[in-house]
Scaffold this motif. Sequence first.
Motif, PDB file in Angstrom:
ATOM      1  N   LEU A 127       0.838  -1.196   0.000  1.00 22.36           N
ATOM      2  CA  LEU A 127       0.000   0.000   0.000  1.00 22.36           C
ATOM      3  C   LEU A 127       0.871   1.244   0.000  1.00 22.36           C
ATOM      4  O   LEU A 127       1.524   1.547   1.007  1.00 22.36           O
ATOM      5  CB  LEU A 127      -0.922  -0.003   1.213  1.00 22.36           C
ATOM      6  N   GLU A 128       0.878   1.934  -1.134  1.00 19.95           N
ATOM      7  CA  GLU A 128       1.660   3.152  -1.275  1.00 19.95           C
ATOM      8  C   GLU A 128       0.912   4.360  -0.718  1.00 19.95           C
ATOM      9  O   GLU A 128      -0.324   4.403  -0.715  1.00 19.95           O
ATOM     10  CB  GLU A 128       1.993   3.429  -2.747  1.00 19.95           C
ATOM     11  N   SER A 129       1.683   5.343  -0.292  1.00 20.90           N
ATOM     12  CA  SER A 129       1.128   6.619   0.149  1.00 20.90           C
ATOM     13  C   SER A 129       2.174   7.704  -0.056  1.00 20.90           C
ATOM     14  O   SER A 129       3.351   7.394  -0.310  1.00 20.90           O
ATOM     15  CB  SER A 129       0.714   6.558   1.625  1.00 20.90           C
ATOM     16  N   GLY A 130       1.748   8.951   0.040  1.00 27.52           N
ATOM     17  CA  GLY A 130       2.681  10.061  -0.033  1.00 27.52           C
ATOM     18  C   GLY A 130       2.691  10.818  -1.344  1.00 27.52           C
ATOM     19  O   GLY A 130       3.379  11.835  -1.469  1.00 27.52           O
ATOM     20  N   LEU A 136       7.689   9.071  -0.686  1.00 28.85           N
ATOM     21  CA  LEU A 136       6.691   8.022  -0.825  1.00 28.85           C
ATOM     22  C   LEU A 136       6.957   6.915   0.185  1.00 28.85           C
ATOM     23  O   LEU A 136       8.107   6.630   0.515  1.00 28.85           O
ATOM     24  CB  LEU A 136       6.717   7.434  -2.232  1.00 28.85           C
ATOM     25  N   SER A 137       5.884   6.297   0.640  1.00 27.10           N
ATOM     26  CA  SER A 137       5.983   5.149   1.543  1.00 27.10           C
ATOM     27  C   SER A 137       5.207   3.977   0.962  1.00 27.10           C
ATOM     28  O   SER A 137       4.259   4.162   0.194  1.00 27.10           O
ATOM     29  CB  SER A 137       5.425   5.480   2.928  1.00 27.10           C
ATOM     30  N   CYS A 138       5.614   2.783   1.333  1.00 23.54           N
ATOM     31  CA  CYS A 138       4.922   1.567   0.910  1.00 23.54           C
ATOM     32  C   CYS A 138       4.868   0.627   2.101  1.00 23.54           C
ATOM     33  O   CYS A 138       5.906   0.133   2.547  1.00 23.54           O
ATOM     34  CB  CYS A 138       5.641   0.924  -0.257  1.00 23.54           C
ATOM     35  N   THR A 190       8.199  -1.433   5.892  1.00 23.75           N
ATOM     36  CA  THR A 190       7.904  -0.259   5.075  1.00 23.75           C
ATOM     37  C   THR A 190       9.079   0.098   4.172  1.00 23.75           C
ATOM     38  O   THR A 190      10.231   0.080   4.597  1.00 23.75           O
ATOM     39  CB  THR A 190       7.528   0.942   5.961  1.00 23.75           C
ATOM     40  N   TYR A 233      10.549   3.074   1.386  1.00 22.25           N
ATOM     41  CA  TYR A 233      10.460   4.513   1.154  1.00 22.25           C
ATOM     42  C   TYR A 233      11.142   4.899  -0.157  1.00 22.25           C
ATOM     43  O   TYR A 233      12.056   4.225  -0.632  1.00 22.25           O
ATOM     44  CB  TYR A 233      11.126   5.279   2.299  1.00 22.25           C
ATOM     45  N   CYS A 243       4.980   0.564  -5.904  1.00 15.82           N
ATOM     46  CA  CYS A 243       5.837  -0.250  -5.057  1.00 15.82           C
ATOM     47  C   CYS A 243       5.709  -1.686  -5.552  1.00 15.82           C
ATOM     48  O   CYS A 243       4.586  -2.144  -5.856  1.00 15.82           O
ATOM     49  CB  CYS A 243       5.339  -0.111  -3.623  1.00 15.82           C
ATOM     50  N   THR A 245       0.683   5.287  -6.469  1.00 17.68           N
ATOM     51  CA  THR A 245       0.370   6.621  -5.951  1.00 17.68           C
ATOM     52  C   THR A 245       0.831   7.643  -6.980  1.00 17.68           C
ATOM     53  O   THR A 245       1.920   7.518  -7.538  1.00 17.68           O
ATOM     54  CB  THR A 245       1.021   6.851  -4.569  1.00 17.68           C
TER      55      THR A 245
END
Lengths: 120, 111
Positions: free
Chosen positions: A5-8, A20-22, A78, A80, A96, A114
């Motif tokens: 799950l990616e975010s950022g 970005l984070s995963c 996680t 990055y 990711c 993302t």
Amino acid sequence: EVQLLESGGGFVQPGGSLRLSCAASGLTFSSYAMNWVRQAPGKGLEWVSSITGSGISTYFADSVKGRFTISRDNSKNTLYLQMNSLRAEDTAVYYCAKGSAYSGSCIDYWGQGTLVTVSS
Amino acid sequence: QPVVTQSSSASASLGSSVKLTCTLSSGHRTYSIAWHQQQPGKAPRFLMKLEDSGTYNKGSGVPDRFSGSSSGADRYLTISNLQSEDEADYYCETWDSNSWVFGGGTKVTVL
């Protein structure tokens, strides 16, 4: 079941930075290399960066070398991607992706992506 | 650093078969590749890893209709009994010790 799950992602001006984070689940995270792959609007897939399971070795595409940094926190499962000096051509969906082995292997799972938009 | 080349498009009728080709660059004929499927508006999905011997290992849940084969520098993905949901972009991927590369993708149209 492996989940990534990616975010950022978001909107940033040229020259700006984004991280970005995963978040990974359903796997022994430290046992696998991880990757970032991007896809510009209407274009194909482009490999961006990879990191081995331990995080000791990292690799970058020439297009991002010196501007992007990849890292991982195996205690938090996680991954990055720190993106600096962003350019319009960095606009893309960033995925990711899990490697199928500790290092030097193909991708066998993908996140949902993302979107990063670099524009003034 | 290896390079992989794919044709840009392919089409076949519903229920028929289509064979996609991924060609490895000179000096990289023994490299393994992976095939990935990307349906419209979705993230890519891993289909299989394919070795130069023709041995392939498919991802979880990939239908039996998908198979792989190899000949020299060429790696193939065959989709049998083509279904409407197979209309997608298909990418091959290869790698060496410190870099990964994708082909330009083949867009498959189901007629």
